[in-house]
Motif scaffolding. Structure first.
Motif, short mmCIF file in Angstrom:
data_model
loop_
_atom_site.label_atom_id
_atom_site.label_comp_id
_atom_site.label_asym_id
_atom_site.label_seq_id
_atom_site.Cartn_x
_atom_site.Cartn_y
_atom_site.Cartn_z
N LEU A 287 -8.62 9.77 -19.76
CA LEU A 287 -9.82 10.79 -19.85
C LEU A 287 -10.83 10.37 -20.88
CD1 LEU A 287 -8.28 14.13 -18.87
CD2 LEU A 287 -9.85 12.90 -17.68
N LYS A 288 -9.99 9.66 -22.03
CA LYS A 288 -11.04 9.50 -23.11
C LYS A 288 -12.00 8.43 -22.84
CE LYS A 288 -7.37 10.90 -26.27
NZ LYS A 288 -6.16 10.19 -26.25
N THR A 289 -11.74 7.56 -21.98
CA THR A 289 -12.58 6.13 -21.59
C THR A 289 -13.77 6.72 -20.70
OG1 THR A 289 -11.44 5.61 -19.85
CG2 THR A 289 -10.78 4.71 -22.03
N LEU A 290 -13.83 7.88 -20.26
CA LEU A 290 -14.77 8.31 -19.11
C LEU A 290 -16.23 8.48 -19.90
CD1 LEU A 290 -12.88 10.79 -16.90
CD2 LEU A 290 -13.41 7.96 -16.70
N LYS A 291 -16.90 8.00 -19.49
CA LYS A 291 -18.41 8.34 -20.23
C LYS A 291 -19.22 9.52 -19.61
CE LYS A 291 -19.42 3.93 -21.85
NZ LYS A 291 -18.72 2.86 -21.09
N GLU A 292 -18.91 9.54 -18.27
CA GLU A 292 -19.86 10.74 -17.60
C GLU A 292 -19.05 11.05 -16.37
OE1 GLU A 292 -23.96 9.90 -17.40
OE2 GLU A 292 -23.58 8.01 -16.04
N LEU A 293 -19.37 11.90 -15.64
CA LEU A 293 -19.14 12.41 -14.32
C LEU A 293 -20.46 13.14 -13.87
CD1 LEU A 293 -15.44 14.16 -14.54
CD2 LEU A 293 -15.94 11.71 -13.99
N THR A 294 -21.22 12.59 -12.86
CA THR A 294 -22.25 13.26 -12.23
C THR A 294 -22.30 13.32 -10.93
OG1 THR A 294 -23.20 10.78 -11.98
CG2 THR A 294 -23.64 11.68 -14.29
N PHE A 295 -23.02 14.26 -10.42
CA PHE A 295 -23.18 14.54 -9.15
C PHE A 295 -24.69 14.57 -8.57
CE2 PHE A 295 -19.79 16.51 -11.19
CZ PHE A 295 -18.34 16.12 -10.42
N SER A 296 -24.96 14.26 -7.33
CA SER A 296 -26.28 14.41 -6.95
C SER A 296 -26.25 14.76 -5.50
CB SER A 296 -27.18 13.18 -7.39
OG SER A 296 -26.60 12.09 -6.72
N GLN A 297 -27.34 14.93 -4.80
CA GLN A 297 -27.53 15.01 -3.17
C GLN A 297 -27.43 13.46 -2.71
OE1 GLN A 297 -27.73 17.87 -1.72
NE2 GLN A 297 -27.67 19.22 -3.36
N VAL A 298 -26.95 13.55 -1.58
CA VAL A 298 -27.20 12.42 -0.73
C VAL A 298 -28.67 12.06 -0.18
CG1 VAL A 298 -26.50 11.13 1.58
CG2 VAL A 298 -24.83 12.75 0.43
N ASP A 299 -28.87 10.97 -0.22
CA ASP A 299 -30.28 10.52 0.28
C ASP A 299 -30.21 10.29 1.62
OD1 ASP A 299 -32.81 9.54 0.74
OD2 ASP A 299 -32.96 8.03 -0.66
N ASN A 300 -30.63 11.67 2.45
CA ASN A 300 -30.23 11.49 3.79
C ASN A 300 -31.60 10.80 4.72
OD1 ASN A 300 -27.83 13.12 4.15
ND2 ASN A 300 -28.98 14.71 3.44
N GLU A 301 -32.56 10.76 4.03
CA GLU A 301 -33.57 9.81 4.64
C GLU A 301 -33.34 8.34 4.82
OE1 GLU A 301 -36.50 11.06 5.60
OE2 GLU A 301 -35.58 13.27 5.39
N VAL A 302 -32.56 7.79 3.74
CA VAL A 302 -32.24 6.34 3.67
C VAL A 302 -30.71 6.39 4.41
CG1 VAL A 302 -31.68 4.37 2.56
CG2 VAL A 302 -33.56 6.00 1.70
N PHE A 303 -29.90 6.94 3.81
CA PHE A 303 -28.32 6.65 4.48
C PHE A 303 -28.15 7.85 5.38
CE2 PHE A 303 -28.99 5.27 0.00
CZ PHE A 303 -28.49 3.77 0.36
N LYS A 304 -28.18 7.37 6.62
CA LYS A 304 -28.21 8.40 7.71
C LYS A 304 -26.74 8.78 8.23
CE LYS A 304 -32.69 7.17 9.91
NZ LYS A 304 -33.32 6.58 10.92
N GLY A 305 -25.60 8.09 7.57
CA GLY A 305 -24.36 8.22 8.18
C GLY A 305 -23.87 9.67 8.02
N VAL A 306 -24.34 10.46 7.17
CA VAL A 306 -23.73 11.71 6.83
C VAL A 306 -24.40 12.50 7.72
CG1 VAL A 306 -23.15 13.76 5.25
CG2 VAL A 306 -22.88 11.39 4.41
N GLN A 307 -25.59 12.57 7.92
CA GLN A 307 -26.41 13.61 8.75
C GLN A 307 -25.95 13.35 10.18
OE1 GLN A 307 -30.26 14.45 8.20
NE2 GLN A 307 -29.45 16.12 6.94
N LEU A 308 -25.73 11.95 10.63
CA LEU A 308 -25.46 11.87 11.92
C LEU A 308 -24.12 12.35 12.16
CD1 LEU A 308 -26.86 8.09 12.41
CD2 LEU A 308 -27.58 9.76 13.63
N ALA A 309 -23.16 12.32 11.60
CA ALA A 309 -21.84 12.79 11.47
C ALA A 309 -21.93 14.06 11.70
CB ALA A 309 -20.99 12.33 10.59
#
Ligand SMILES: NC(=O)C1=CN([C@@H]2O[C@H](COP(=O)(O)OP(=O)(O)OC[C@H]3O[C@@H](n4cnc5c(N)ncnc54)[C@H](OP(=O)(O)O)[C@@H]3O)[C@@H](O)[C@H]2O)C=CC1
Ligand SMILES: CC(=O)[C@@H](O)[C@H](O)COP(=O)(O)O
Ligand SMILES: [Mn+2]
Length: 384
Positions: A287-309
């Motif tokens: 854990l000491k080597t981890l710099k950051e843990l980040t979260f964001s929304q999927v860009d559904n306009e570009v990557f349609k794989g999630v919405q199609l599913a």
């Protein structure tokens, strides 16, 4: 001692499973092993693990194996794979084959009331409703997820009741093209698409990861495995692949499973569950080597794989099968250089638009829809 059959031993999951088994020889032994085309690696694995039952893709390679190993039982092809799923001597069947071709062996393993360590997510996507019905008929059979996100969800849910689960939060690395625009994705190459930022995996799943279709498959897989409504499943981009997924409970507490991006842990957990065991094969997260843990929304306009599913999953019945089959062929054509990257989405979308959904009252229905969808994609997009 648990006897394990590995379907797909020469692949990325298969070779990791063998490392898990090798590190715990006193607990696990390989009873059966299947490969498709990689005869050389398969022979090395046979020498090392000495399984009693073998299966390979072609009859020609099966003949070679019979000459080399006359004392073993050797099958080939799709029928051979079904027999491998049904071996009486196996306690656990690890489905580490890529694609819907894994469905029938999984069905056989359930009918023999085995533990299925399920890596082959396409089975639960294309045939999840059918598999769930079968699990009710064969109550001693069980599926323990191996896919890292589903193993994380499963681990996070231990000790809680189904009614206490509010949301499943599935994390996505975002793939190799995270942050790119549609314009930038137009002419990407196969080589670029095969560079996963965090995981070393087979080609098909790596392309799925770059389109985020992998995350779409995982949304449907989660719905089928855990019976959670699509409205309560969320995908978050987490580029570090350290939090493998999370469960939010009714009291707003969120439990996450965290670890190194290493498939050996979910594989071993599927073998040892409900126990946990230490092993020299497992990577440790510092854990000491981890710099950051980040979260964001999927860009559904570009990557349609999630919405199609989500769309396919909410329609249900045979639509998830179409989503999967169209994607499988699209990825194959992309890997052969016959279509462009963004055409993968076009193919899935069109196949889904054209499909008239059917009730799944038998495995034949799924097999026919799979076959028809594949044919439609080949007829309209293949260049050879
Ligand atoms: N790799 C990973 O880390 C993860 C994988 N998964 C899932 O696990 C499954 C396996 O993935 P992965 O190990 O990456 O895939 P690979 O492509 O690395 O391996 C696939 C395996 O299946 C065999 N195979 C291929 N085609 C056929 C066929 N038509 N009939 C029978 N066997 C066949 C291959 O044999 P051969 O090589 O001899 O031709 C190989 O042993 C997939 O469903 C994937 O989505 C899930 C989570 C993580
Ligand atoms: C290791 C594993 O389970 C893969 O399915 C992995 O999650 C792929 O990474 P993505 O998050 O990029 O799809
Ligand atoms: Mn996964």
């Amino acid at each position: 001692m648990k006897s394990i059959t590995i379907l797909g031993s020469t692949g990325s999951i298969g070779t990791n499973a063998l490392k898990v088994i090798e590190a715990k020889k006193e607990k696990f032994k390989v009873i059966g092993m299947s490969a498709y085309s990689n005869l050389e690696l398969f022979k090395e694995q046979i020498e090392k693990f000495n399984p009693k039952y073998l299966c390979i893709g072609s009859e020609k390679n099966a003949e070679i194996l019979k000459r080399l190993y006359p004392e073993k039982t050797i099958y080939f092809g799709d029928d051979g794979l079904k027999l491998m799923g049904a071996l009486d001597e196996a306690d656990i069947v690890l489905t580490a084959i890529s694609g819907a071709v894994g469905i029938e062996a999984t069905v056989e393993a359930i009918k023999k009331e085995k533990r299925v360590a399920l890596a082959n997510k396409e089975t639960m996507v294309a045939a999840g409703d059918y598999i769930n019905k079968l699990l009710k008929e064969y109550p001693k059979a069980e599926i323990i997820p191996v896919d890292s996100e589903h193993s994380a969800l499963f681990q996070s849910m231990q000790g809680s009741r189904k009614e206490e689960v509010k949301n499943l939060i599935i994390t996505a690395s975002g793939g190799t093209f995270r942050g790119k625009t549609l314009e930038e994705l137009k002419d990407v190459t196969v080589e670029e698409a095969l560079k996963h930022p965090n995981w070393s995996m087979g080609k098909k799943i790596t392309i799925d990861s770059s389109t985020l279709v992998n995350k779409g498959l995982e949304v449907i897989e989660a719905h089928m495995l855990f019976g959670v409504d699509y409205e309560n499943i969320e995908v978050l981009v987490h580029p570090q692949s350290i939090i493998h997924s999370m469960v939010e409970f009714v009291d707003n507490s969120i439990i996450a499973q965290i670890g190194a991006p290493d498939m050996k842990l979910p594989i071993q957990y599927a073998f040892t569950y409900p126990e946990r065991e230490g092993s020299s094969a497992l990577e440790r997260l510092n854990l000491k080597t981890l710099k950051e843990l980040t979260f964001s929304q999927v860009d559904n306009e570009v990557f349609k794989g999630v919405q199609l599913a989500f769309q396919a999953g909410k329609i249900g019945k045979t639509m998830p099968c179409v989503f999967n089959s169209a994607n499988e062929v699209a990825v194959e054509l992309f890997l052969k250089g016959q279509i462009k990257f963004l055409e993968i989405y076009e193919i899935i979308e069109k196949a889904m638009e054209l499909h008239k959904v059917k009730e799944i009252d038998s495995l034949e229905v799924i097999k026919n829809v799979d076959k028809e969808t594949r044919k439609w994609v080949y007829d309209n997009y293949a260049k050879d």
